[in-house]
Enzyme design. Structure first.
Site, PDB file in Angstrom:
ATOM      1  N   SER A   1      -6.995  75.587  19.656  1.00  0.00           N
ATOM      2  CA  SER A   1      -8.265  76.314  19.619  1.00  0.00           C
ATOM      3  C   SER A   1      -9.059  76.152  18.326  1.00  0.00           C
ATOM      4  O   SER A   1     -10.240  75.826  18.345  1.00  0.00           O
ATOM      5  CB  SER A   1      -7.983  77.790  19.878  1.00  0.00           C
ATOM      6  N   GLU A   2      -8.403  76.378  17.190  1.00  0.00           N
ATOM      7  CA  GLU A   2      -9.151  76.434  15.916  1.00  0.00           C
ATOM      8  C   GLU A   2      -9.732  75.078  15.532  1.00  0.00           C
ATOM      9  O   GLU A   2     -10.733  75.007  14.822  1.00  0.00           O
ATOM     10  CB  GLU A   2      -8.260  76.907  14.764  1.00  0.00           C
ATOM     11  N   CYS A   3      -9.063  74.049  16.013  1.00  0.00           N
ATOM     12  CA  CYS A   3      -9.528  72.695  15.699  1.00  0.00           C
ATOM     13  C   CYS A   3     -11.013  72.553  16.026  1.00  0.00           C
ATOM     14  O   CYS A   3     -11.776  71.938  15.279  1.00  0.00           O
ATOM     15  CB  CYS A   3      -8.694  71.721  16.537  1.00  0.00           C
TER      16      CYS A   3
END
Ligand code: FES
Ligand code: FES
Length: 953
Positions: free
Chosen positions: A870-872
């Site tokens: 997700s954070e990517c």
């Protein structure tokens, strides 16, 4: 009240009803049980309340019943279809991942029906224009999957595709690696999922409604409250103040870092005396109805001595600034990163050096659903709090002491989550509901904040101020980097150590940089407190690094893409924290993107309409997965009917924890032939399911997947007979065998925390990488930037569910576009109290041309080779857009967001032969002095052997 008997055709049925002329259509419909109608903003901005009125979409939250004529035809999602007979739109939304949190879904479905009823063959542009015109806002998806779903449904409605094309079919015995739709989305497309306000409306008789009295000043002293009138007001049961809280009334966690100087920290659930930010809670009114509670709250007078507030980091570090937290310095934390040799000499002799100072704003998360919560004390004397949280166990640690309860007397149950993106890491909302219920002897209470109250009350992404410089050698190879970055933690540094630590890992991430000298400063201000937000801490670092990299390439005279290729990491190269990366696929990602960069160079040369100027930009990003001492527990239980229950607290917010919990269970129990519909989920309830940790840091898929596979192994071992076949439930019971298997996955001791003296270390279990290329068209007359396309290549490991990965990818990119161009928040300007003022983007602001391709490097240690994703996807996208604006106009926007006004101002500077570069920020003590002090006063290694649930965000 002006009540009238009315006749309406609701979902095709003529009904006799009673309406108050002054109430809104949304509240009228909800009163009659049509709770598919969701109220987000309540002011006509977001479209979540959209229904069809005589075939036309309208925002029912602003439509007064006095203006709805008798015999009007009103359509809501309740009339659209059922689970066994869905409307094509519902089926398409479910199958194609158009539903994440689902709070906007009813509004989109009705709006889309209004379009397709008139025109069942729209173009993608027409669908986008329609949603933009009707103000349907989705904060989760980035819109692309919604458009896909409308187009697919239209095709079926035209008879050009069979209905079956809208349903997922499983082929083979695995759903891992497929587009298995999220099970929880079904309730959303049917309009029957109960979010917080729905839960509140459905609480039993006798439930008290709460209203908050919030501080309207940024700093001050509360001398007293006058609530005599409020107590006498109709329906009021109690005015709750700090005196009613039996515990410490302090939910502020300490900052667990050896360089922390904030030894005295306080955050009251209800203010005792110090007001440290606008939106601090001064009192809570409990009454028989919401209206009575709100009316009484407005009668409460607060006697406040206002104090000068530190509105920015720059003000907070000024010598005459008041301490935000008495007893602690405003500059309370410093994290260093030293790599290679001292940089001073390198900069003095390097052939190419660039420097710059940058600002990134507080970014508001802006879920469409504001906070809504309930609480009550159950028959066992346990305080049950129903909220939306992405770390349900956090309040069970902090609230018992704060509220004066025994440690095991707090239970957190997640309501359906209408979007969070990080802000659900705090215990603040749960604390209010819990404190209020205890103050009225454990009676059930419910509270739904208005959007304004929500904005004032909730945390935001930390603003940052950074100074930095970057050097390259004569061949264009990166030589040295210096960064001085200050994070604005606001008044309450909830996750300070983690925020700083994350931020300081992403200097020139994915590029080989041999020498670094950097510090991250933590600063207290009187702003909204800093709270996690997707890609926690990294976008601030990418703001400076990815722009300096671009500036350096241009100074050398190199193409920015080739500059990155030249410097991209190769095996043997190390992170900013002087440790090897776990894998090296960045060169491969760049190779994948090369053709698009070359096409973009051509695209740039083509003529544009109306004098717009084209530009292209590249940025590289990524994030870390899980932490050095992480832990997660999952239970699998064999049921009498042969089904299996998976108990976990992988908090589901629309990101796909439900789909992946099912998929991992099916994979884990493959020898038993368990089908997806034989997996039951019991989730997100600390009274029923074990500790999972936060749904954050891209860790959930990694840790929960590993724990589920472990639990599956235990179950298979427990069920296996000597001949290799498996016992039935009855056989297990007959032999006195346990049918529930509890697995704990842990990484404690496997990695190394960052050194507080040098920043060296490797706290990540895994990491991911992203290369993003943006095309923009900027209008030099208006300063408006249009993002025309963004293409990306990412390595997040083996993909377990493409649908949910793409959901995070496009959704994260949409937030990144907002961060680049429009989104910001200030506590000190009323403009930011609603979504439009904060710069939320509508459908036409996000390009349709978005593409993600993947390199799937199998992750050692990851479940089935997967990592975390997700954070990517929200890490560096903003920088690619800022670089593209620079490419288009030759100006650089140093202070985000790049609004039209800032672009026009920069163009004016350029025309006048001036530079719009801000002067170097004064961030307090001199950079080199701070570094010398750190070097002279080492504090030694941190102990990384212990599991600490507060350090895994
Ligand atoms: Fe009605 Fe937002 S437009 S709730
Ligand atoms: Fe649209 Fe969450 S799915 S706001």
């Amino acid at each position: 009240m002006e009540l009238n008997k009315r006749i309406f055709i609701i979902n095709g049925v003529q009904r006799n009803m009673h309406a108050d002329n002054g109430e809104t259509l949304a509240s009228f419909l909800r009163r009659y049980g049509l709770t598919s109608v969701k109220v987000g903003c309540g002011t006509g901005i977001c479209g979540s309340c959209t229904v069809l009125l005589d075939g036309a979409p309208i925002r029912s939250c602003t439509k007064k019943m006095s203006s709805v004529p008798d015999f009007s035809k009103i359509e809501t999602v309740e009339g659209l279809g059922t689970a066994s007979n869905m409307h094509p739109l519902q089926a398409a939304f479910l199958k194609l991942g158009a539903v994440q949190c689902g709070f906007c879904t009813s509004g989109f479905l009705m709006s889309a029906k209004g379009l397709l009823d008139k025109n069942n063959n729209p173009t993608r542009e027409e669908v986008r224009d329609w949603f933009t015109k009707h103000r349907n806002i989705c904060r989760c998806t980035g819109y692309k999957q919604i458009i896909d779903a409308v187009m697919a449904a239209a095709k079926v409605l035209r008879g050009e595709a069979p209905e079956e094309s809208l349903y997922f079919t499983q082929s083979g015995d695995s759903i891992y690696g497929t587009d298995f739709p999220r099970p929880y989305s079904l309730g959303c497309v049917l309009g029957i999922t109960d979010y917080g306000e729905d839960m509140g409306d459905k609480m039993p008789e006798g439930t008290l409604h709460l209203a908050l009295v919030l501080a309207e000043v940024g700093a001050g002293r509360l001398n007293g409250l006058d609530y005599e009138e409020a107590e006498k007001s109709e329906g009021v049961v109690k005015v709750i103040t700090a005196q009613d809280i039996k515990g410490t009334n302090n939910i502020q966690p300490g900052v667990d870092h050896p360089r922390n100087k904030a030894v005295v920290l306080e955050r009251n659930i209800i203010v005792k005396d110090a007001i440290r930010k606008k939106g601090d809670v001064l009192a809570v009114v409990a009454a028989d109805t919401r209206e009575h509670a709100r009316k009484a709250a407005a009668l409460i007078k607060a006697d406040i001595t206002e104090l000068p507030a530190a509105e920015t980091v720059l003000e907070a570090v000024a010598p005459d600034a008041l301490p935000v937290q008495e007893g602690s310095p405003n500059h309370f934390l410093t994290l260093p990163v030293f790599k290679g040799e001292d940089t001073e000499d390198l900069f003095n002799h390097a052939p190419y050096v660039v420097e710059g100072s940058f600002y990134s704003p507080r970014q508001p998360h802006m879920p469409i659903e504001p906070h809504s919560m309930q609480a009550y004390v159950d028959a066992d004397g346990v305080l049950c709090i129903c909220v939306k949280s992405q770390f349900v166990h956090v309040p069970t640690f902090s609230l018992p002491g704060a509220l004066g309860l025994e440690p095991d007397k707090v239970r957190i149950i997640n309501n359906a989550v209408g979007g969070l993106f990080g802000l659900g890491m705090s215990a603040d909302a749960a604390a209010i509901a819990g404190a209020a219920s205890l103050a009225v002897d454990g009676r059930p209470v419910t509270l739904t904040l208005s959007y304004r109250e929500f904005q004032l009350f909730s945390g935001k992404r930390a603003a940052s101020y950074s100074n930095g410089r970057l050097a390259a050698d004569k061949d264009g190879k990166l030589l040295a980097c210096e960064i001085d970055l200050a994070f604005d933690h606001g008044a309450y540094p909830e996750t300070a150590g983690m925020l700083q630590s994350k931020g300081m890992r992403f200097m020139c991430y994915g590029l080989n940089i041999p020498n670094i000298k950097a510090i991250g400063r933590g600063i207290l201000t009187n702003n909204s407190y800093a709270i996690p937000y997707r890609s926690f801490g990294s976008p601030q670092m990418y703001t400076i690094c990815e722009q300096l990299i671009d500036m350096l390439a241009k100074k050398i005279g190199m193409d920015p893409f080739e500059f990155r290729q030249l410097n991209a990491i190769k095996p043997g190269d190390t992170t900013a924290n002087s440790r090897p990366y776990h894998y090296y696929s960045v060169q491969e990602l760049l190779s994948k993107m090369k053709p698009y960069w070359e096409e973009s160079l051509q695209w740039k040369k083509e003529q544009t309409e109306h004098g717009k100027v084209r530009g292209i930009g590249i940025a590289m990003g990524g994030f870390h997965v899980s932490e050095h001492a992480d832990q997660c527990e999952v239970w699998l239980e064999l049921n009498p009917d042969g089904t299996v229950t998976n108990y976990n607290c992988w908090q589901e917010m629309g990101q796909g924890g439900d789909a992946s919990s099912v998929a991992f269970t099916v994979e884990a129990l493959k020898p038993l032939g368990i089908k997806p519909d034989q997996v039951r989920l019991v989730k997100d309830d600390t009274g029923k399911a074990p500790f999972h940790g936060p749904s954050a840091a891209s860790r959930s898929h990694y840790v929960s997947g590993n724990a589920t596979l472990l639990a599956g192994k235990m179950m298979l071992n427990g069920m296996r007979k000597e001949d290799g076949t498996y016992r039935t439930y009855e056989e297990m019971k007959a032999e006195g065998k346990e049918t529930i298997f509890k697995a704990v996955w842990s990484s404690v001791g496997e990695r190394e925390e960052l050194s507080p003296d040098t920043g060296e270390g490797n706290p990540m279990m895994d990491h991911n990488h992203l290369v993003q290329i943006a095309r923009v068209e900027v209008d030099p007359k208006t300063g408006k930037t249009e993002v025309v396309s963004v293409h990306s290549s990412a390595d997040v490991g083996i993909i377990g569910n493409k649908l949910t990965i793409e959901g995070q990818a496009v959704g994260g990119l949409a937030h990144a576009i907002g961060y680049a161009l429009s989104e910001e928040y200030s506590d000190f300007n009323k403009k930011y109290e609603n979504m439009i003022g904060c710069g939320i983007l509508s459908c036409n602001d996000i390009p349709d041309d978005i593409e993600f391709t993947y390199v799937e490097t199998p992750r050692e240690g990851g479940p089935l080779g997967s990592g975390g994703a997700s954070e990517c996807f929200q890490s560096c996208g903003h920088a690619s857009i800022l670089n593209a604006i620079n490419d288009a106009l030759g100006i650089r926007i140093y202070e985000l967001p790049a609004t039209p006004a800032k672009i026009l101002e920069a163009l004016k500077c350029k025309a006048d032969g001036q530079d719009n570069k801000p002067a170097k920020w004064h961030l307090g003590d001199d950079f080199n002095e701070v570094i010398n002090e750190i070097k002279e006063n080492p504090v030694g290694k941190q102990d990384s052997a212990e599991f600490d649930a507060t350090k895994i965000m």
